[in-house]
Scaffold this active site. Structure first.
Site, short mmCIF file in Angstrom:
data_model
loop_
_atom_site.label_atom_id
_atom_site.label_comp_id
_atom_site.label_asym_id
_atom_site.label_seq_id
_atom_site.Cartn_x
_atom_site.Cartn_y
_atom_site.Cartn_z
N GLU A 90 0.81 -1.21 0.00
CA GLU A 90 0.00 0.00 0.00
C GLU A 90 0.84 1.26 0.00
OE1 GLU A 90 -3.44 -1.48 3.06
OE2 GLU A 90 -1.51 -0.83 3.80
N CYS A 117 -2.22 -3.01 15.23
CA CYS A 117 -1.92 -2.77 13.81
C CYS A 117 -2.26 -4.00 12.97
CB CYS A 117 -0.45 -2.43 13.68
SG CYS A 117 0.14 -2.46 11.99
S1 SF4 Z 1 3.31 -3.87 13.37
FE1 SF4 Z 1 4.06 -1.99 14.36
S2 SF4 Z 1 5.98 -1.50 13.27
FE2 SF4 Z 1 4.84 -2.97 12.02
S3 SF4 Z 1 3.65 -1.72 10.55
FE3 SF4 Z 1 2.33 -2.13 12.30
S4 SF4 Z 1 2.62 -0.35 13.67
FE4 SF4 Z 1 4.34 -0.36 12.21
#
Ligand code: SF4
Length: 343
Positions: A90, A117
């Site tokens: 992306e 995330c």
């Molecule tokens: S897991 Fe943590 S370091 Fe990896 S993309 Fe998501 S927010 Fe960023």
């Protein structure tokens, strides 16, 4: 086969010399690739035909396939791009009053597994090459050029941890900085990290004046460890030492990102602890009310709570902004669009 989009102008000149060509051919090719978006040697009409033929045998030019573009409000566009080995990555285009910003991914997936995330939940696939990172920006530039605009800012804040893919991520910035290409100033580039301490120290020694943005998200090791596994590797104290070193070496103020999550890190006492932690850092805090994701039951704080949290920081003289919700309506919690597409 040499991937020419991976090369800086001086490397492209050297490559041309290695083919028995005058070095200026390297600059011509760099300009075709980065200013005219050429992805085949046949487009390079000022190169002699035998050279074009030779290049076809020895080199290639990475180009990502645009799978989809999803427009949100406030000028945000999310690009879903496909690599040669069918990874979907992306990039996001954002329009601010001071110009177009390209938010780029540096890895397919991510190994850091931050609990809020979507990319972390999906796991790590592979590092992107410098050419792939650069091409994310070129795909955006090609689009915005049609209405006379220019990508003026780069943020490495998409999927992946840039400092876990240090060489390719930083090389991409050098390529994007080149005056023969997009010519974007280092001062208009931001490298975001979840706190890879050795990478922060290495970047400090690079002596390029990019902005360092650290995803902090908690004021104590206890809370941070629950949100971000990297905190078991590098504590907040180690992180603060590294960011102080970055500021010392570069003279640049560090930005700290703080995703506000209801009942996890948004209390008054968290705000006071955060103010205390950062008051020696001459830092700037970006508060980001969490983008909810399907896979976790984290909640966004109320507006009153967000305002109260930011007020405590301001009263303690910590500069703070509350990030406006660019991209929320195009699923800009990182990794989400890719996961939806892949299902
Ligand atoms: S897991 Fe943590 S370091 Fe990896 S993309 Fe998501 S927010 Fe960023």
């Amino acid at each position: 086969m040499e991937d020419l989009k991976n090369l800086l102008p001086n490397e492209l000149r050297d490559f041309m010399v290695s083919l028995g060509q005058p070095s200026y051919r390297g600059d011509q090719i760099f300009s075709w690739i980065h200013r005219h978006f050429a992805s085949s040697f046949d487009e390079m009409t000022n190169l002699p035909l035998p050279l074009r033929q030779r290049l076809k045998e020895t080199a290639f030019i990475t180009r990502l396939n645009v799978l989809s573009k999803k427009e949100g409000s406030k000028g945000t566009v999310k690009y879903l791009l496909e690599t040669h080995d069918s990874n979907a990555i992306e990039a996001v285009r954002m329009e601010y009053e001071y110009g177009i910003t390209a938010c780029l991914s540096t890895q397919a997936g991510c190994m850091r597994a931050c609990s809020f995330c979507a990319s972390g939940i999906a796991g790590f696939v592979r590092n992107l090459t410098a050419s792939e990172i650069v091409d994310e920006a070129l795909r955006i530039q090609e689009d915005v050029e049609s209405f006379g605009a220019h990508v003026g800012n780069i943020v490495l804040m998409g999927t992946g941890e840039p400092l876990d893919n240090y060489d390719a991520s930083i090389k991409a910035l050098y390529i994007l900085n080149s005056q023969l290409g997009l010519g974007i100033s280092f001062r208009r580039m931001t490298v975001s990290t979840c706190g890879v301490v050795p990478g922060i120290r290495r970047l400090a020694e690079e002596e390029i004046p990019v902005t360092l943005s650290v995803s902090l998200h908690a004021p104590t090791d206890d809370v941070r460890q629950r949100l971000m596994p990297i905190n078991r590797q590098y504590s907040i104290a180690q992180l603060m030492d590294a960011t102080a070193y970055y500021r010392e070496r570069t003279g640049r103020r560090v930005t700290f990102e703080y995703a506000l999550i209801r009942d996890v890190n948004d209390s008054d006492s968290h705000a006071y602890q955060l103010a205390n932690l950062l008051k020696q850092q001459s830092a700037h805090v970006n508060l980001i009310p969490l983008n909810p994701i399907d896979e976790r039951d984290y909640m966004r704080p109320t507006t009153a709570r967000i305002n109260r949290f930011s007020k405590i920081l301001r009263n303690a003289s910590v500069p703070v902004t509350v990030r406006r919700d660019l991209g929320l309506d195009v699923n800009a919690a990182c990794g989400q669009l890719r996961r939806r597409y892949c299902r």
